[in-house]
Design an enzyme around this catalytic site. Structure first.
Site, short mmCIF file in Angstrom:
data_model
loop_
_atom_site.label_atom_id
_atom_site.label_comp_id
_atom_site.label_asym_id
_atom_site.label_seq_id
_atom_site.Cartn_x
_atom_site.Cartn_y
_atom_site.Cartn_z
N PRO A 262 0.86 -1.20 0.00
CA PRO A 262 0.00 0.00 0.00
C PRO A 262 0.89 1.24 0.00
O PRO A 262 1.44 1.63 1.03
CB PRO A 262 -0.80 -0.14 1.30
CG PRO A 262 0.04 -1.00 2.18
CD PRO A 262 0.84 -1.89 1.29
N ASP A 439 6.13 2.25 1.88
CA ASP A 439 5.21 1.18 2.22
C ASP A 439 4.47 1.57 3.49
O ASP A 439 5.04 1.59 4.59
CB ASP A 439 6.00 -0.13 2.43
CG ASP A 439 5.11 -1.34 2.63
OD1 ASP A 439 3.92 -1.17 2.96
OD2 ASP A 439 5.63 -2.47 2.47
N HIS A 440 3.15 1.86 3.36
CA HIS A 440 2.40 2.38 4.49
C HIS A 440 2.10 1.32 5.55
O HIS A 440 1.60 1.64 6.63
CB HIS A 440 1.07 2.99 3.99
CG HIS A 440 0.62 4.17 4.78
ND1 HIS A 440 1.21 4.55 5.98
CD2 HIS A 440 -0.38 5.08 4.57
CE1 HIS A 440 0.60 5.62 6.45
NE2 HIS A 440 -0.37 5.96 5.62
N ARG A 441 2.44 0.06 5.27
CA ARG A 441 2.27 -0.98 6.30
C ARG A 441 3.26 -0.77 7.44
O ARG A 441 2.98 -1.13 8.59
CB ARG A 441 2.47 -2.37 5.69
CG ARG A 441 1.44 -2.79 4.67
CD ARG A 441 1.79 -4.13 4.07
NE ARG A 441 3.09 -4.10 3.40
CZ ARG A 441 3.71 -5.18 2.93
NH1 ARG A 441 3.15 -6.37 3.06
NH2 ARG A 441 4.89 -5.06 2.32
N VAL A 443 5.78 2.22 7.29
CA VAL A 443 6.19 3.63 7.39
C VAL A 443 4.95 4.51 7.47
O VAL A 443 4.11 4.53 6.55
CB VAL A 443 7.04 4.03 6.17
CG1 VAL A 443 7.50 5.49 6.32
CG2 VAL A 443 8.24 3.10 6.03
#
Length: 469
Positions: A262, A439-441, A443
């Site tokens: 994501p 990577d929003h998982r 960061v």
């Protein structure tokens, strides 16, 4: 007794390779260590040397075939005999004339051997193709072996040049090398292509002179530069090209990143006006050492130093074991645009390097990649990636994260913009556009913003960058 030459190990994790080019033919006599094929792996193109010497009796692969590690490539006969046969010929004339007599009538090959100099063969062609023959004398002078061997394996050109010549349709056996010891360079191949293109644009009377280069160029004219093979579909002419292994690997990696990460992208600008002044004042010192000082070494140093302060950006997600792995080393991958696709060589432990070291390493790395002289180890171990769109053009983009890394920074082309200064004055400043995808998982937006602010802070205050540890 026939001996099979097999595909050796090409690197960790590599299970197979695609055959790009075969350098030998049936009947050729090869020596141990001589390059026999060029293979393309995930992101590297490597020549494969023969494990034994002898006469090639059978070629077991074709161009485009996928060969597994340990798979057979060709068969040879008489492992060490060719090396023994050559000394005998040199000893026979020097030792006793009697052994020479029985040997002369027996192999008919001794009569063709005086022919390699072939001044007589060079004489007839001038009538048919005056410009075609000048390319032949040079390879013959450098290799006193048979003509077929010269065409297949003794052409003085590296794998990258062979690939480039194949892509533009140039027969290397007809190219005169201008490099050291007659080695063919990229410019030599381009010279042939230019000559062919000029001849195709010229009047009908002109082709008499460039008739020699016209044959290596296969008289395709400007379509030489187009990829693929001419074909036709239901609506008109098309060109079809087999997807290379590197392109398949890129497609697979990009799809995996797109479907599993994501991604969010932050955009910002760095005022590099002062940095540019510093670069301009130092570039002549670097040029004296044969180095071109650009803004990239400063950006790489800024990123590497900032990664030390933001371990989350330098980490990876281990989904299988449900854990986060923080790397205590900083190795930055630099995306390089090549004629074969996007290649990302990795600069190891860059946080411990100074600007001069980074500049030198960057130049060497780019030269290796564009020349095709790199291996798979050069592409592994990265913790973060930088992509330089500004070298081509463009300002902002949404780069795709190079998994398993969790972030990638794209730098656009710097341009002068009117900027409101702290004293409310408006001045022209050189601004560098930056796009950070992450990577929003793992960061969060705040973490990404702090990291990007640190990178910008180092770029805007180059003295901090030079003193950073």
């Amino acid at each position: 007794m026939a001996t099979e030459v097999k595909l050796p190990e090409l690197g960790d994790g590599i299970e197979s390779g695609d055959v790009l080019e075969i350098f030998v033919s049936v009947g050729d006599v090869i020596s141990e260590g001589q390059d026999i094929v060029e293979m393309e792996t995930d992101k590297a193109t490597v020549p494969v040397p023969a494990s034994v010497g002898g006469k090639v009796t059978k070629i077991l692969v074709s161009e485009g075939d996928t060969v597994p590690i340990g798979g057979s490539i060709l068969e040879v006969e008489g492992g060490g005999e060719p090396a023994a046969a050559e000394p005998e010929q040199t000893e026979q004339p020097a030792a006793a004339p009697e052994p020479v007599k029985p040997a002369a009538p027996q192999p008919a090959a001794e009569e063709p051997q005086p022919a390699p100099p072939q001044p007589e063969v060079a004489a007839p062609p001038p009538a048919a193709a005056p410009a075609s023959q000048p390319a032949a004398p040079q390879p013959v002078a450098s290799t006193p072996s048979s003509e077929s061997t010269a065409h297949s394996a003794v052409i003085p050109a590296g794998p990258a040049i062979r690939r480039f010549a194949r892509e533009v349709g140039v027969d290397l056996s007809r190219v005169v090398g201008s490099g050291e010891h007659g080695r063919i360079t990229r410019e030599d191949v381009l010279s042939v292509v230019r000559t062919v293109n000029q001849s195709n644009r010229a009047a009908p009377t002109a082709p008499a002179t460039p008739s020699a280069p016209a044959s290596p160029g296969t008289s395709q004219g400007s379509p030489d530069a187009l990829p693929g093979t001419a074909d036709v579909d239901d609506f008109g002419p098309i060109r079809v090209e087999r997807m290379s292994k590197i392109r398949k690997t890129i497609a697979k990696q990009m799809h995996a990143s797109w479907s599993s990460v994501p991604r969010v992208t932050n955009f910002d600008d760095a005022d590099i006006t002062d940095l540019e002044h510093l670069r301009q004042s130092s570039k002549e010192d670097y040029a004296a050492q044969g180095l071109k000082l650009t803004t990239m070494p400063f950006l790489i140093k800024a990123v590497a130093t900032s990664l030390r302060h933001h371990p989350t950006i330098n980490a990876i997600i281990d989904e299988q074991n449900e854990q986060v792995i923080y790397r205590d080393y900083v190795s930055v991958g630099i995306a390089v645009d090549t004629d074969r696709g996007l290649v990302v060589p990795v600069m190891k432990n860059v946080d411990t390097m100074g600007i001069p070291e980074i500049t030198r390493s960057l130049a060497e790395m780019a030269g290796k990649v564009r020349g095709g002289n790199f291996n798979v180890a050069d592409l592994r171990g990265g913790t973060f990636t930088i992509s330089n769109l500004g070298a081509i053009g463009g300002q902002y983009s949404t780069p795709i994260v190079n998994i398993p890394e969790v972030a990638i920074l794209l730098v656009g082309r710097s341009r002068k913009l009117p900027v409101v200064m702290p004293d409310d004055s408006i001045r022209p400043r050189l601004m560098m556009p930056l796009s950070l995808s992450y990577d929003h998982r793992l960061v969060d937006g705040a973490t990404a913003a702090r990291f990007l602010n640190d990178v910008i802070g180092y770029l805007e205050a180059p003295s901090r960058l030079l003193l950073a540890l």
